[in-house]
Design a protein around this motif. Sequence first.
Motif, PDB file in Angstrom:
ATOM      1  N   PRO A  95      52.476  20.419   2.318  1.00  0.00           N
ATOM      2  CA  PRO A  95      51.579  21.293   1.556  1.00  0.00           C
ATOM      3  C   PRO A  95      51.542  21.018   0.053  1.00  0.00           C
ATOM      4  N   LEU A  96      52.710  20.801  -0.579  1.00  0.00           N
ATOM      5  CA  LEU A  96      52.716  20.562  -2.018  1.00  0.00           C
ATOM      6  C   LEU A  96      52.067  19.226  -2.372  1.00  0.00           C
ATOM      7  N   VAL A  97      52.309  18.211  -1.542  1.00  0.00           N
ATOM      8  CA  VAL A  97      51.691  16.902  -1.786  1.00  0.00           C
ATOM      9  C   VAL A  97      50.185  16.985  -1.544  1.00  0.00           C
ATOM     10  N   ALA A  98      49.797  17.676  -0.467  1.00  0.00           N
ATOM     11  CA  ALA A  98      48.370  17.857  -0.189  1.00  0.00           C
ATOM     12  C   ALA A  98      47.692  18.625  -1.317  1.00  0.00           C
ATOM     13  N   PHE A  99      48.396  19.567  -1.918  1.00  0.00           N
ATOM     14  CA  PHE A  99      47.866  20.299  -3.070  1.00  0.00           C
ATOM     15  C   PHE A  99      47.597  19.357  -4.236  1.00  0.00           C
ATOM     16  N   GLY A 100      48.539  18.439  -4.524  1.00  0.00           N
ATOM     17  CA  GLY A 100      48.333  17.477  -5.608  1.00  0.00           C
ATOM     18  C   GLY A 100      47.180  16.540  -5.333  1.00  0.00           C
ATOM     19  N   VAL A 101      47.076  16.066  -4.086  1.00  0.00           N
ATOM     20  CA  VAL A 101      45.971  15.174  -3.714  1.00  0.00           C
ATOM     21  C   VAL A 101      44.641  15.907  -3.833  1.00  0.00           C
ATOM     22  N   ALA A 102      44.596  17.154  -3.384  1.00  0.00           N
ATOM     23  CA  ALA A 102      43.361  17.939  -3.476  1.00  0.00           C
ATOM     24  C   ALA A 102      42.943  18.144  -4.930  1.00  0.00           C
ATOM     25  N   THR A 103      43.915  18.352  -5.814  1.00  0.00           N
ATOM     26  CA  THR A 103      43.602  18.513  -7.237  1.00  0.00           C
ATOM     27  C   THR A 103      42.945  17.257  -7.787  1.00  0.00           C
ATOM     28  N   LEU A 104      43.495  16.102  -7.436  1.00  0.00           N
ATOM     29  CA  LEU A 104      42.919  14.837  -7.903  1.00  0.00           C
ATOM     30  C   LEU A 104      41.510  14.624  -7.352  1.00  0.00           C
ATOM     31  N   ILE A 105      41.324  14.887  -6.063  1.00  0.00           N
ATOM     32  CA  ILE A 105      40.014  14.681  -5.450  1.00  0.00           C
ATOM     33  C   ILE A 105      38.968  15.603  -6.072  1.00  0.00           C
ATOM     34  N   LEU A 106      39.293  16.881  -6.166  1.00  0.00           N
ATOM     35  CA  LEU A 106      38.338  17.842  -6.708  1.00  0.00           C
ATOM     36  C   LEU A 106      38.109  17.607  -8.195  1.00  0.00           C
ATOM     37  N   GLY A 107      39.155  17.191  -8.924  1.00  0.00           N
ATOM     38  CA  GLY A 107      38.994  16.895 -10.346  1.00  0.00           C
ATOM     39  C   GLY A 107      38.092  15.694 -10.573  1.00  0.00           C
ATOM     40  N   CYS A 108      38.255  14.654  -9.759  1.00  0.00           N
ATOM     41  CA  CYS A 108      37.397  13.462  -9.882  1.00  0.00           C
ATOM     42  C   CYS A 108      35.944  13.778  -9.541  1.00  0.00           C
ATOM     43  N   ILE A 109      35.744  14.581  -8.485  1.00  0.00           N
ATOM     44  CA  ILE A 109      34.377  14.968  -8.127  1.00  0.00           C
ATOM     45  C   ILE A 109      33.729  15.757  -9.257  1.00  0.00           C
ATOM     46  N   THR A 110      34.471  16.677  -9.842  1.00  0.00           N
ATOM     47  CA  THR A 110      33.936  17.477 -10.956  1.00  0.00           C
ATOM     48  C   THR A 110      33.608  16.604 -12.151  1.00  0.00           C
ATOM     49  N   ALA A 111      34.512  15.660 -12.475  1.00  0.00           N
ATOM     50  CA  ALA A 111      34.274  14.771 -13.617  1.00  0.00           C
ATOM     51  C   ALA A 111      33.035  13.909 -13.403  1.00  0.00           C
ATOM     52  N   ILE A 112      32.846  13.399 -12.194  1.00  0.00           N
ATOM     53  CA  ILE A 112      31.665  12.569 -11.896  1.00  0.00           C
ATOM     54  C   ILE A 112      30.390  13.401 -12.007  1.00  0.00           C
ATOM     55  N   LEU A 113      30.429  14.625 -11.479  1.00  0.00           N
ATOM     56  CA  LEU A 113      29.246  15.488 -11.552  1.00  0.00           C
ATOM     57  C   LEU A 113      28.881  15.817 -12.993  1.00  0.00           C
ATOM     58  N   LEU A 114      29.898  15.980 -13.840  1.00  0.00           N
ATOM     59  CA  LEU A 114      29.632  16.299 -15.248  1.00  0.00           C
ATOM     60  C   LEU A 114      28.934  15.150 -15.971  1.00  0.00           C
ATOM     61  N   LEU A 115      29.095  13.932 -15.469  1.00  0.00           N
ATOM     62  CA  LEU A 115      28.407  12.792 -16.062  1.00  0.00           C
ATOM     63  C   LEU A 115      26.944  12.719 -15.645  1.00  0.00           C
ATOM     64  N   LEU A 116      26.602  13.422 -14.560  1.00  0.00           N
ATOM     65  CA  LEU A 116      25.257  13.306 -13.990  1.00  0.00           C
ATOM     66  C   LEU A 116      24.365  14.496 -14.305  1.00  0.00           C
ATOM     67  N   VAL A 117      24.936  15.698 -14.317  1.00  0.00           N
ATOM     68  CA  VAL A 117      24.125  16.903 -14.542  1.00  0.00           C
ATOM     69  C   VAL A 117      24.795  17.785 -15.584  1.00  0.00           C
ATOM     70  N   SER A 118      24.123  18.849 -15.963  1.00  0.00           N
ATOM     71  CA  SER A 118      24.644  19.754 -16.985  1.00  0.00           C
ATOM     72  C   SER A 118      25.837  20.535 -16.450  1.00  0.00           C
ATOM     73  N   PRO A 119      26.751  20.961 -17.328  1.00  0.00           N
ATOM     74  CA  PRO A 119      27.949  21.694 -16.880  1.00  0.00           C
ATOM     75  C   PRO A 119      27.614  22.950 -16.079  1.00  0.00           C
ATOM     76  N   GLY A 120      26.572  23.691 -16.481  1.00  0.00           N
ATOM     77  CA  GLY A 120      26.209  24.893 -15.747  1.00  0.00           C
ATOM     78  C   GLY A 120      25.846  24.603 -14.304  1.00  0.00           C
ATOM     79  N   MET A 121      25.108  23.539 -14.067  1.00  0.00           N
ATOM     80  CA  MET A 121      24.728  23.149 -12.711  1.00  0.00           C
ATOM     81  C   MET A 121      25.944  22.669 -11.915  1.00  0.00           C
TER      82      MET A 121
END
Length: 333
Positions: A95-121
């Motif tokens: 669970p703790l390792v899966a939590f760290g992996v999930a943070t990285l995955i969701l953080g990368c997805i958020t960072a990529i989206l911020l490069l493509l669309v506005s923060p509000g979207m």
Amino acid sequence: MIPDYLTFIRFQDKRNLFFIYLVTFILLGFYWKNAGFTFSRQEAWLASGIFALIFYSFIVDLRAFWAYKCVVRNVDLSLFLEKGNQVSDGMMVKPLVAFGVATLILGCITAILLLLVSPGMVLLFLTLVAPLLIWKMFAILRNIYIRQVIASPMDKAKYKRLSHYLAIAVVMCVAMNILTISPLRNSEQFELYGRYFTPEGIIAMLVLCMVVLAINLLFLRVTKRYIFLGHLFLNEIDLFFSPAIPWKSLSGKPLWIRLLLLLGVEFIWLVAVGLVMALTGWRVWFEIYFLLCYLPCLGYYTLHSWWKWHNDFMMSSDMYLRWAVISQEDTPW
């Protein structure tokens, strides 16, 4: 009639997805309100951390839940036996390792989206899509944990005392609190340097602490008796897991009396902390100051969790002993 696995999870997944969306809306809404209804690139990892903690809360006791289902034969799991039991014991499924992996995955997805669309979207998109990603990762780990339970129904003791189990939950709760209130550091209302010992500063922090505590107590409404029963079946805890509870006399009082006492203690504590900060001229990060102010509420949250989970454990112990008798009988229960 015992349902087969696929029938059961079709029903369960509808409920799980609803709860994931509900928890996400509550926590992300609180975060967005604290951020002044804005979202910036600097907050991408904070949002991903909130999503990852939601994911962790759904998987941390998932293996114990399925141990309970497996032992009492509540669900027909022959599907896994037919396919062969390929068990994954790697660190990635912890669970703790899966939590760290999930943070990285969701953080990368958020960072990529911020490069493509506005923060509000981006925030709107994440609110709608992130629960689906959490549910998908949850479903993948569920299959792995079920195979682990079938292959290895007994483990060595994992938690020696309820206090050890509680410590992890409290740490994760504090982490979630810090993430959700962190945008307030940019709020004029909580720019408290030089105003620690003022009525406005004390009242603002008192309201914040009580709101955070109320949300934390809301999530404690879910029972853990079946989770503890699963841990007993897995031999991860024993019947001496919680022999007693602290402050037993206080636990017997009605909730409203306990909260009134806490309100008084919290107010006195905030006055004392504000006075010390004003006299010393210290300036600390907002998150550190919040944790310092929140200590009485955190202490009560820990006690409240301990009392509730102790009662849940007593019920699970009773069910465990009853099942030991039932399992020895020839007649169906």
